[in-house]
Design a protein around this motif. Structure first.
Motif, PDB file in Angstrom:
ATOM      1  N   ARG A  78     -47.112  22.627   6.740  1.00 12.78           N
ATOM      2  CA  ARG A  78     -46.998  22.158   8.126  1.00 12.78           C
ATOM      3  C   ARG A  78     -46.499  23.280   9.041  1.00 12.78           C
ATOM      4  O   ARG A  78     -46.943  23.411  10.178  1.00 12.78           O
ATOM      5  CB  ARG A  78     -46.081  20.948   8.193  1.00 12.78           C
ATOM      6  CG  ARG A  78     -46.770  19.710   7.671  1.00 12.78           C
ATOM      7  CD  ARG A  78     -46.008  18.447   7.993  1.00 12.78           C
ATOM      8  NE  ARG A  78     -46.749  17.308   7.488  1.00 12.78           N
ATOM      9  CZ  ARG A  78     -46.256  16.391   6.681  1.00 12.78           C
ATOM     10  NH1 ARG A  78     -44.995  16.456   6.312  1.00 12.78           N
ATOM     11  NH2 ARG A  78     -46.987  15.399   6.255  1.00 12.78           N
ATOM     12  N   GLU A  79     -45.555  24.105   8.544  1.00 10.86           N
ATOM     13  CA  GLU A  79     -45.068  25.235   9.333  1.00 10.86           C
ATOM     14  C   GLU A  79     -46.210  26.211   9.608  1.00 10.86           C
ATOM     15  O   GLU A  79     -46.348  26.731  10.717  1.00 10.86           O
ATOM     16  CB  GLU A  79     -43.920  25.937   8.619  1.00 10.86           C
ATOM     17  CG  GLU A  79     -42.630  25.157   8.635  1.00 10.86           C
ATOM     18  CD  GLU A  79     -41.540  25.830   7.795  1.00 10.86           C
ATOM     19  OE1 GLU A  79     -41.742  26.961   7.314  1.00 10.86           O
ATOM     20  OE2 GLU A  79     -40.472  25.210   7.652  1.00 10.86           O
ATOM     21  N   ASP A  80     -47.055  26.473   8.582  1.00  7.66           N
ATOM     22  CA  ASP A  80     -48.212  27.359   8.775  1.00  7.66           C
ATOM     23  C   ASP A  80     -49.157  26.780   9.817  1.00  7.66           C
ATOM     24  O   ASP A  80     -49.689  27.498  10.670  1.00  7.66           O
ATOM     25  CB  ASP A  80     -48.963  27.570   7.454  1.00  7.66           C
ATOM     26  CG  ASP A  80     -48.171  28.421   6.473  1.00  7.66           C
ATOM     27  OD1 ASP A  80     -47.184  29.060   6.902  1.00  7.66           O
ATOM     28  OD2 ASP A  80     -48.540  28.421   5.279  1.00  7.66           O
ATOM     29  N   ARG A  81     -49.400  25.472   9.748  1.00  6.73           N
ATOM     30  CA  ARG A  81     -50.291  24.815  10.708  1.00  6.73           C
ATOM     31  C   ARG A  81     -49.729  24.915  12.120  1.00  6.73           C
ATOM     32  O   ARG A  81     -50.451  25.215  13.067  1.00  6.73           O
ATOM     33  CB  ARG A  81     -50.493  23.343  10.320  1.00  6.73           C
ATOM     34  CG  ARG A  81     -51.466  22.627  11.260  1.00  6.73           C
ATOM     35  CD  ARG A  81     -51.483  21.152  11.052  1.00  6.73           C
ATOM     36  NE  ARG A  81     -50.165  20.648  11.459  1.00  6.73           N
ATOM     37  CZ  ARG A  81     -49.639  19.514  11.030  1.00  6.73           C
ATOM     38  NH1 ARG A  81     -50.284  18.756  10.193  1.00  6.73           N
ATOM     39  NH2 ARG A  81     -48.461  19.125  11.426  1.00  6.73           N
ATOM     40  N   ASP A  82     -48.418  24.655  12.261  1.00  4.10           N
ATOM     41  CA  ASP A  82     -47.801  24.740  13.584  1.00  4.10           C
ATOM     42  C   ASP A  82     -47.871  26.157  14.141  1.00  4.10           C
ATOM     43  O   ASP A  82     -48.117  26.355  15.336  1.00  4.10           O
ATOM     44  CB  ASP A  82     -46.340  24.276  13.521  1.00  4.10           C
ATOM     45  CG  ASP A  82     -46.229  22.789  13.233  1.00  4.10           C
ATOM     46  OD1 ASP A  82     -47.253  22.079  13.423  1.00  4.10           O
ATOM     47  OD2 ASP A  82     -45.137  22.346  12.828  1.00  4.10           O
ATOM     48  N   MET A  94     -46.214  27.447  -5.489  1.00  2.00           N
ATOM     49  CA  MET A  94     -46.919  26.299  -4.950  1.00  2.00           C
ATOM     50  C   MET A  94     -46.478  26.061  -3.513  1.00  2.00           C
ATOM     51  O   MET A  94     -45.313  26.235  -3.193  1.00  2.00           O
ATOM     52  CB  MET A  94     -46.597  25.051  -5.773  1.00  2.00           C
ATOM     53  CG  MET A  94     -47.320  24.967  -7.050  1.00  2.00           C
ATOM     54  SD  MET A  94     -47.136  23.295  -7.663  1.00  2.00           S
ATOM     55  CE  MET A  94     -47.556  23.590  -9.323  1.00  2.00           C
ATOM     56  N   LEU A  95     -47.397  25.629  -2.717  1.00  2.00           N
ATOM     57  CA  LEU A  95     -47.104  25.317  -1.324  1.00  2.00           C
ATOM     58  C   LEU A  95     -46.481  23.943  -1.241  1.00  2.00           C
ATOM     59  O   LEU A  95     -46.990  22.996  -1.821  1.00  2.00           O
ATOM     60  CB  LEU A  95     -48.392  25.294  -0.508  1.00  2.00           C
ATOM     61  CG  LEU A  95     -48.836  26.578   0.164  1.00  2.00           C
ATOM     62  CD1 LEU A  95     -50.126  26.351   0.901  1.00  2.00           C
ATOM     63  CD2 LEU A  95     -47.797  27.138   1.072  1.00  2.00           C
ATOM     64  N   SER A  96     -45.377  23.859  -0.543  1.00  2.76           N
ATOM     65  CA  SER A  96     -44.825  22.542  -0.301  1.00  2.76           C
ATOM     66  C   SER A  96     -45.448  22.003   0.980  1.00  2.76           C
ATOM     67  O   SER A  96     -46.062  22.733   1.762  1.00  2.76           O
ATOM     68  CB  SER A  96     -43.305  22.616  -0.173  1.00  2.76           C
ATOM     69  OG  SER A  96     -42.963  23.234   1.042  1.00  2.76           O
ATOM     70  N   VAL A  97     -45.298  20.729   1.209  1.00  8.04           N
ATOM     71  CA  VAL A  97     -45.854  20.095   2.395  1.00  8.04           C
ATOM     72  C   VAL A  97     -45.225  20.689   3.653  1.00  8.04           C
ATOM     73  O   VAL A  97     -45.912  20.955   4.642  1.00  8.04           O
ATOM     74  CB  VAL A  97     -45.643  18.563   2.332  1.00  8.04           C
ATOM     75  CG1 VAL A  97     -46.098  17.909   3.613  1.00  8.04           C
ATOM     76  CG2 VAL A  97     -46.397  17.986   1.154  1.00  8.04           C
ATOM     77  N   GLU A  98     -43.923  20.955   3.599  1.00  8.86           N
ATOM     78  CA  GLU A  98     -43.243  21.509   4.771  1.00  8.86           C
ATOM     79  C   GLU A  98     -43.742  22.916   5.085  1.00  8.86           C
ATOM     80  O   GLU A  98     -43.953  23.275   6.254  1.00  8.86           O
ATOM     81  CB  GLU A  98     -41.736  21.504   4.554  1.00  8.86           C
ATOM     82  CG  GLU A  98     -41.158  20.104   4.590  1.00  8.86           C
ATOM     83  CD  GLU A  98     -39.649  20.129   4.399  1.00  8.86           C
ATOM     84  OE1 GLU A  98     -39.007  21.128   4.745  1.00  8.86           O
ATOM     85  OE2 GLU A  98     -39.137  19.110   3.911  1.00  8.86           O
ATOM     86  N   ASP A  99     -43.957  23.746   4.043  1.00  8.68           N
ATOM     87  CA  ASP A  99     -44.480  25.092   4.268  1.00  8.68           C
ATOM     88  C   ASP A  99     -45.859  25.029   4.908  1.00  8.68           C
ATOM     89  O   ASP A  99     -46.185  25.801   5.819  1.00  8.68           O
ATOM     90  CB  ASP A  99     -44.561  25.874   2.953  1.00  8.68           C
ATOM     91  CG  ASP A  99     -43.190  26.210   2.397  1.00  8.68           C
ATOM     92  OD1 ASP A  99     -42.221  26.213   3.184  1.00  8.68           O
ATOM     93  OD2 ASP A  99     -43.096  26.465   1.177  1.00  8.68           O
TER      94      ASP A  99
END
Length: 191
Positions: A8-12, A1-6
């Motif tokens: 956000r890192e992908d988005r950045d 499962m994707l965590s919120v932090e992962d």
């Protein structure tokens, strides 16, 4: 499962890749589409986080309900076994004849095994002998006027009471001492 932090890192990382390429960054239609996709991605991530939290709450609630149902099942069984304990107690009180001594030993042993099994599951006897009357765990069926004991003192126990994990299954049935004349005597004794 994707965590919120992962996520956000992908988005950045995607933001950095796009801003590094000036040909794509200058196109306003593409930038608008990119912003739309980012917003949609953020909404999806928030939905994912909420669903994960909802699922975790559901799992905890289901586990708690399952545990409570098992406990209620054990409680029903214990309620059915309490009269058996009472029967053993009456059998032991009924015969003082020495010829029944071996029989008494066997009954005592069986009663002890039953009580040990019940107590391992959380059953406790309600303390009543020599205690003060507590309407939450005792049921008074008789009052005895006496000055020998303080007001509200339990003089005799007719039937033992039992608790299961702090909840009263059956109150102890008791005889309670009261001073003759009621509260007026106790008020004059204090002066």
């Amino acid at each position: 499962m994707l965590s919120v932090e992962d996520a956000r890192e992908d988005r950045d990382a995607a933001d950095n890749a796009i801003s590094a390429d000036p040909a794509q960054g200058s196109d306003t239609g593409l930038a608008a589409e990119l912003n739309k996709l980012r917003t949609e991605k953020e909404e999806l991530l928030q939905t994912l986080v909420r669903r994960q939290a909802d699922f975790e709450n559901f799992r905890k609630r289901t586990e708690r309900d399952r545990h409570e149902e098992a406990r209620r099942g054990v409680e029903r069984l214990i309620l059915d076994l309490i009269p058996v304990l009472d029967g053993f107690d009456r059998a032991l009180q009924g015969h003082d004849d020495p010829s029944y001594e071996e029989y008494r030993k066997g009954v005592i042993l069986i009663r002890k095994q039953l009580w040990d099994a019940l107590s391992r599951h959380g059953v406790q006897r309600v303390d009543a002998v020599g205690k003060m009357f507590d309407p939450h765990v005792h049921q008074a069926i008789e009052r005895v006027e006496t000055t020998e004991y303080p007001d509200g003192f339990i003089v005799d126990v007719f039937q033992d009471g039992y608790q299961f994990h702090g909840r009263v299954l059956r109150p102890a049935i008791v005889r309670v001492a009261v001073h003759p004349g009621g509260a007026s005597d106790s008020a004059t004794e204090g002066n």
